[in-house]
Scaffold this motif. Structure first.
Motif, PDB file in Angstrom:
ATOM      1  N   VAL A 160     100.939  43.802  30.826  1.00 42.78           N
ATOM      2  CA  VAL A 160     100.249  44.104  32.075  1.00 42.78           C
ATOM      3  C   VAL A 160      98.978  44.863  31.735  1.00 42.78           C
ATOM      4  O   VAL A 160      99.037  45.908  31.085  1.00 42.78           O
ATOM      5  CB  VAL A 160     101.140  44.946  33.018  1.00 42.78           C
ATOM      6  N   ASN A 161      97.860  44.302  32.142  1.00 47.31           N
ATOM      7  CA  ASN A 161      96.556  44.915  31.884  1.00 47.31           C
ATOM      8  C   ASN A 161      96.377  45.254  30.399  1.00 47.31           C
ATOM      9  O   ASN A 161      95.872  46.311  30.043  1.00 47.31           O
ATOM     10  CB  ASN A 161      96.353  46.151  32.762  1.00 47.31           C
ATOM     11  N   GLY A 162      96.862  44.364  29.539  1.00 45.24           N
ATOM     12  CA  GLY A 162      96.685  44.513  28.095  1.00 45.24           C
ATOM     13  C   GLY A 162      97.693  45.408  27.393  1.00 45.24           C
ATOM     14  O   GLY A 162      97.609  45.603  26.192  1.00 45.24           O
ATOM     15  N   THR A 205      98.741  38.549  39.445  1.00 44.59           N
ATOM     16  CA  THR A 205      97.885  37.381  39.649  1.00 44.59           C
ATOM     17  C   THR A 205      98.250  36.255  38.690  1.00 44.59           C
ATOM     18  O   THR A 205      98.411  35.104  39.093  1.00 44.59           O
ATOM     19  CB  THR A 205      96.408  37.771  39.451  1.00 44.59           C
ATOM     20  N   ASP A 206      98.414  36.596  37.416  1.00 43.47           N
ATOM     21  CA  ASP A 206      98.660  35.591  36.380  1.00 43.47           C
ATOM     22  C   ASP A 206     100.040  34.942  36.478  1.00 43.47           C
ATOM     23  O   ASP A 206     100.242  33.842  35.977  1.00 43.47           O
ATOM     24  CB  ASP A 206      98.498  36.217  34.994  1.00 43.47           C
ATOM     25  N   GLY A 243      96.511  47.116  40.873  1.00 49.65           N
ATOM     26  CA  GLY A 243      95.488  46.449  40.078  1.00 49.65           C
ATOM     27  C   GLY A 243      96.048  45.674  38.901  1.00 49.65           C
ATOM     28  O   GLY A 243      95.405  45.533  37.868  1.00 49.65           O
ATOM     29  N   SER A 244      97.230  45.142  39.046  1.00 50.32           N
ATOM     30  CA  SER A 244      97.938  44.480  37.944  1.00 50.32           C
ATOM     31  C   SER A 244      97.510  43.031  37.772  1.00 50.32           C
ATOM     32  O   SER A 244      97.644  42.227  38.696  1.00 50.32           O
ATOM     33  CB  SER A 244      99.443  44.541  38.210  1.00 50.32           C
ATOM     34  N   ASP A 245      97.052  42.704  36.574  1.00 46.80           N
ATOM     35  CA  ASP A 245      96.715  41.305  36.286  1.00 46.80           C
ATOM     36  C   ASP A 245      97.973  40.436  36.226  1.00 46.80           C
ATOM     37  O   ASP A 245      97.924  39.241  36.471  1.00 46.80           O
ATOM     38  CB  ASP A 245      95.908  41.177  34.992  1.00 46.80           C
ATOM     39  N   TYR A 246      99.100  41.040  35.933  1.00 49.63           N
ATOM     40  CA  TYR A 246     100.359  40.296  35.848  1.00 49.63           C
ATOM     41  C   TYR A 246     100.715  39.656  37.193  1.00 49.63           C
ATOM     42  O   TYR A 246     101.205  38.535  37.240  1.00 49.63           O
ATOM     43  CB  TYR A 246     101.489  41.226  35.385  1.00 49.63           C
ATOM     44  N   GLN A 300     101.598  52.921  40.648  1.00 49.49           N
ATOM     45  CA  GLN A 300     100.905  53.347  39.433  1.00 49.49           C
ATOM     46  C   GLN A 300     101.721  53.165  38.155  1.00 49.49           C
ATOM     47  O   GLN A 300     101.183  53.255  37.060  1.00 49.49           O
ATOM     48  CB  GLN A 300     100.447  54.804  39.566  1.00 49.49           C
ATOM     49  N   PRO A 359     105.453  49.288  33.965  1.00 46.58           N
ATOM     50  CA  PRO A 359     104.110  48.762  34.257  1.00 46.58           C
ATOM     51  C   PRO A 359     103.631  49.094  35.662  1.00 46.58           C
ATOM     52  O   PRO A 359     104.434  49.191  36.593  1.00 46.58           O
ATOM     53  CB  PRO A 359     104.280  47.246  34.091  1.00 46.58           C
ATOM     54  N   ASN A 393      95.249  45.167  44.954  1.00 44.47           N
ATOM     55  CA  ASN A 393      95.702  43.774  44.841  1.00 44.47           C
ATOM     56  C   ASN A 393      95.263  43.025  46.096  1.00 44.47           C
ATOM     57  O   ASN A 393      95.381  43.551  47.204  1.00 44.47           O
ATOM     58  CB  ASN A 393      97.227  43.714  44.692  1.00 44.47           C
TER      59      ASN A 393
END
Length: 131
Positions: free
Chosen positions: A80-82, A60-61, A55-58, A44, A51, A113
């Motif tokens: 991370v996530n904006g 994936t990206d 559910g971290s977009d980092y 979390q 961060p 994830n």
């Protein structure tokens, strides 16, 4: 199967598990040992200081960069996530490619994830590109 072969077959089956290492839970153990104190038990993070991994977009990206990030640490702003984070992440130079693979596979398959599993070969190739 002849009666005399039966004891040998039983012995072979009993010895079989010893031929393989039990790394099934190594990723989780490594996460607890190296990551959980900052990123939290459930990935979390810590508010706007550390961060989240959950559910971290980092993740994936920047999938191709993650082995190097874990190996060398980081001291740069990441988003991370904006949300921007700028905190030092220590290196994990003592972890082998196999350990890094297990750690990444754990992180990338928990807390929402859903990345494809990595192989040691993939991680070794990505580590070759580390500066």
């Amino acid at each position: 199967m002849p009666r005399r072969s039966l004891p040998f077959a039983v012995l072979a089956l009993l010895a079989l598990p010893g031929c393989f290492s039990n790394n099934r839970h190594q990723g989780e153990r490594l996460y607890v040992q190296h990551c959980a104190s900052c990123h939290g038990d459930q990935g979390q993070g810590l508010e706007r200081l550390i961060p989240p991994l959950a559910g971290s977009d980092y993740l994936t990206d920047h999938r191709g960069e993650l082995p190097c990030l874990l190996r060398n640490g980081q001291n740069a702003v990441i988003v991370v996530n904006g949300i921007g984070y700028h905190n030092v992440m220590p290196s994990n130079k003592g972890l082998s490619p196999a350990q890094l693979t297990n750690l990444l596979n754990y992180i990338e398959s928990h807390w929402g994830n859903e990345a494809a599993p990595r192989t040691i070969h993939d991680v070794e190739k990505q580590l070759e590109g580390c500066r």
